[in-house]
Structure formats: structure tokens, C-alpha cells
Write a protein that holds these residues in place. Structure first.
Motif, PDB file in Angstrom:
ATOM      1  N   UNK A   1       0.831  -1.198   0.000  1.00  0.00           N
ATOM      2  CA  UNK A   1       0.000   0.000   0.000  1.00  0.00           C
ATOM      3  C   UNK A   1       0.870   1.253   0.000  1.00  0.00           C
ATOM      4  N   UNK A   2       1.889   1.271   0.850  1.00  0.00           N
ATOM      5  CA  UNK A   2       2.782   2.435   0.948  1.00  0.00           C
ATOM      6  C   UNK A   2       3.575   2.642  -0.335  1.00  0.00           C
ATOM      7  N   UNK A   3       4.216   1.592  -0.836  1.00  0.00           N
ATOM      8  CA  UNK A   3       5.038   1.747  -2.036  1.00  0.00           C
ATOM      9  C   UNK A   3       4.188   2.072  -3.266  1.00  0.00           C
ATOM     10  N   UNK A   4       3.007   1.493  -3.345  1.00  0.00           N
ATOM     11  CA  UNK A   4       2.144   1.748  -4.499  1.00  0.00           C
ATOM     12  C   UNK A   4       1.756   3.220  -4.579  1.00  0.00           C
ATOM     13  N   UNK A   5       1.340   3.807  -3.446  1.00  0.00           N
ATOM     14  CA  UNK A   5       0.924   5.205  -3.456  1.00  0.00           C
ATOM     15  C   UNK A   5       2.122   6.151  -3.513  1.00  0.00           C
ATOM     16  N   UNK A   6       3.213   5.799  -2.880  1.00  0.00           N
ATOM     17  CA  UNK A   6       4.403   6.661  -2.930  1.00  0.00           C
ATOM     18  C   UNK A   6       4.973   6.725  -4.333  1.00  0.00           C
ATOM     19  N   UNK A   7       5.073   5.577  -4.989  1.00  0.00           N
ATOM     20  CA  UNK A   7       5.589   5.554  -6.358  1.00  0.00           C
ATOM     21  C   UNK A   7       4.607   6.231  -7.322  1.00  0.00           C
ATOM     22  N   UNK A   8       3.306   6.068  -7.081  1.00  0.00           N
ATOM     23  CA  UNK A   8       2.317   6.755  -7.911  1.00  0.00           C
ATOM     24  C   UNK A   8       2.401   8.258  -7.776  1.00  0.00           C
TER      25      UNK A   8
END
Length: 324
Positions: free
Chosen positions: A111-118
Motif C-alpha cells: 500500500x505504501x510503495x504503491x501510493x508513494x511511487x504513484x
């Protein structure tokens, strides 16, 4: 502020079942369909890695591409590799898994990496629009402004803001009590299904998260739109047809990527999703998280002569080394 923390604090964990893992349902279908989806997503993932990796290699090895535009493109390709890797490997493992389980910590890490990278991708697209705006609208000042040091600062800014914006809200969401069903009808851990599984409402946390995401999308998309309005105005004032074609060729690819990415993301996170079916939400998420990283190398290479030549030289050089 006390009510904010009370709302987020797990309630009576000793008396309720505590969720230690989630079940990601993914895409429905029989075993043959699952094998087909596994093969399809595996091919897409490998092609995405190869395509974006080729862009990075070409930018690094070809001196003609040591310019601000290609420096940003190389970093963007690096970002796309990480972005697609935040979802697809787990999705492939989930398809073959009988339990389709993901641990609590693994879910929130994704969840964290998906939104941070987005978020980092949104900022990168805005920076690339700024680069094209300067190159076409202010060509005389371009080299003086877009120095290597300034480009490095812009890239660092994108990564830092992208990864520093979500730890606190995602941490608060992770502290909510998940004591009921643990089934997520999606192929990744996203905000809506996670909030739906929480036993205690947290409207403030949800509002902060959506406000933050909406502000990032709004300001970056508005800046990109403004940059392209000014850019197109300048392009139409170019006297020669050849100059207009060159300007459109360098900007058209970026505009296609922006439209594809922002169009699907805004449907998911800005407009209400209550009337959208779960399957359509999965497809929209696939478009901006999996298909866009795949299309980027094709779009940039097919519409850019310098990149096509550089990629051709990379492939030709690899063939020569294999023959030797």
C-alpha cells in the motif's frame, strides 16, 4: 486533536479477532483462466522491465542522449520499473496461490510503495512537462536553466516528496482495528477495500488521505495542462512546418502518457467509485499501474527519432557482442 487519535487507536483487541493477513481475491475465473492471466501478466511484466531497462541503458550509454529531457526520461523509466514491481510480482504469486493470502505487514508495505511511487510519477510527469515548456517556449534560456545540477534537484524533489507524503496517514490506517472479514476483492491493497474492512470508522483519516491524494493529482494535472496550453500556443506560432512537426513529436509522446495515466487515476481516486463495479475498478487500476509502464517505452521510442536510433544501436551492439 485528541479525538483524532482515539478514532485511530485499535479498540478492544483482546476481545475481538485480530486480522493477521488479508485474502486478495484478484481476478475471478477457473484454473485455465488463472493460468492464462498468469502468463499474460508475466509477459507484460518482462516486456515492461526490458523496455524501460533499454531506455535507461540507451540514455546512459549514448552521449547524444545526455540532455535534460533524456535524463528525466531515464529516471522516469527507472521509476516505472519500481512502480510495476510494487504490484505485479505479488499478483503473479497470488494467482498461483491456493490461499491467496498476504500478510498484514506485506499488505500495508505494498500500500505504501504503491501510493508513494504513484505520487512520484505524478511529480515526474509535471517536471517533464516543465522541461518541454522551457525547451519550446524559452529555448534561449533553456540550457542556462536546465543544468545537470538543477535536473538532479528536480529528480530528488520528486522522489523525496513522493515517499515522505504517505508514511504518517498509512501508519494511522494500519492502526485501525481489522477484526471482521479479511477478504479484499482486488489484486492489491488499496485504500477503499482496506477502509471497508475496518471495524471502526475513521472519517478524519480517510478524509486526510483522499485530500492529500486529490491535491497531488489536481495541482500536478493543472500544471501539466497549463504548460501544454502555453506550449501549444508557442508551437502554432512557429513559422516552419518542420519546426512544428519536431515540437509535436517531442511533446506528443509525453501528452499521450499523461492522458492515459491521469485519466484512469482520476476516475479511481477523485470521482466517486460507488457506482463503478469491482471488475471495472480492477481494470482501471491495471491500466495505470501495469499497462502504462508497458506503453511508455513504446510511446517514447516510436515517436522520438533520437530514442529510436539509440535503442537500435543498443540492440545492434548486443547482437555484435553475441556474435563475437
Amino acid at each position: 486533536m485528541s479525538f483524532f487519535f482515539v478514532d485511530l487507536r485499535p479498540m478492544n483487541r483482546s476481545a475481538t479477532h485480530i486480522t493477521t493477513e488479508f485474502i486478495l481475491l484478484g481476478f475471478p475465473g477457473c484454473w485455465k483462466i488463472q493460468i492464462f492471466l498468469f502468463s499474460l501478466f508475466l509477459v507484460i511484466y518482462v516486456l515492461t522491465l526490458l523496455g524501460n531497462g533499454a531506455i535507461i541503458y540507451a540514455v546512459r550509454c549514448n552521449p547524444r542522449l545526455h540532455t535534460p529531457m533524456y535524463f528525466l526520461l531515464g529516471n522516469f523509466a527507472f521509476l516505472e520499473i519500481w512502480y510495476v514491481s510494487s504490484t505485479v510480482p505479488n499478483m503473479l504469486a497470488n494467482i498461483l496461490s491456493k490461499t491467496k493470502a498476504i500478510s498484514f505487514s506485506g499488505c500495508f508495505l505494498q500500500f505504501y510503495f504503491f501510493f508513494s511511487l504513484g505520487t512520484t510519477e505524478c511529480l515526474f510527469l509535471a517536471v517533464m512537462a516543465y522541461d518541454r515548456y522551457l525547451a519550446i517556449c524559452h529555448p534561449l534560456q533553456y540550457t542556462a536553466i536546465m543544468t545537470g545540477r538543477f535536473c538532479g534537484k528536480l529528480v530528488s524533489f520528486c522522489w523525496l516528496i513522493g515517499f515522505l507524503g504517505y508514511p504518517i496517514p498509512i501508519f494511522f490506517i494500519s492502526q485501525l482495528p481489522f477484526c471482521g472479514p479479511n477478504i479484499i476483492d482486488h489484486f492489491l491493497c488499496d485504500i477503499d477495500p482496506l477502509m471497508a474492512l475496518s471495524c471502526a470508522p475513521a472519517p478524519i483519516t480517510e478524509c486526510i488521505f483522499y485530500t492529500q491524494s486529490s491535491l497531488v493529482l489536481f495541482f500536478t494535472s493543472m500544471y501539466i495542462l497549463r504548460s501544454y496550453i502555453l506550449l501549444l500556443t508557442a508551437v502554432f506560432q512557429v513559422p516552419s512546418a518542420a519546426g512544428r512537426r519536431k515540437a509535436f513529436s517531442t511533446c506528443g509522446s509525453h501528452l499521450v502518457v499523461v492522458s492515459l495515466f491521469y485519466g484512469t487515476v482520476m476516475v479511481m481516486y477523485v470521482s466517486p467509485t460507488y457506482g463503478i463495479s469491482t471488475l471495472l475498478q480492477k481494470i482501471l487500476t491495471l491500466v495505470y499501474s501495469v499497462m502504462t509502464p508497458l506503453f511508455n517505452p513504446l510511446i517514447y521510442s516510436l515517436r522520438n527519432k533520437d530514442m529510436k536510433l539509440a535503442l537500435r544501436n543498443v540492440l545492434f551492439g548486443m547482437r555484435i557482442r553475441q556474435n563475437l
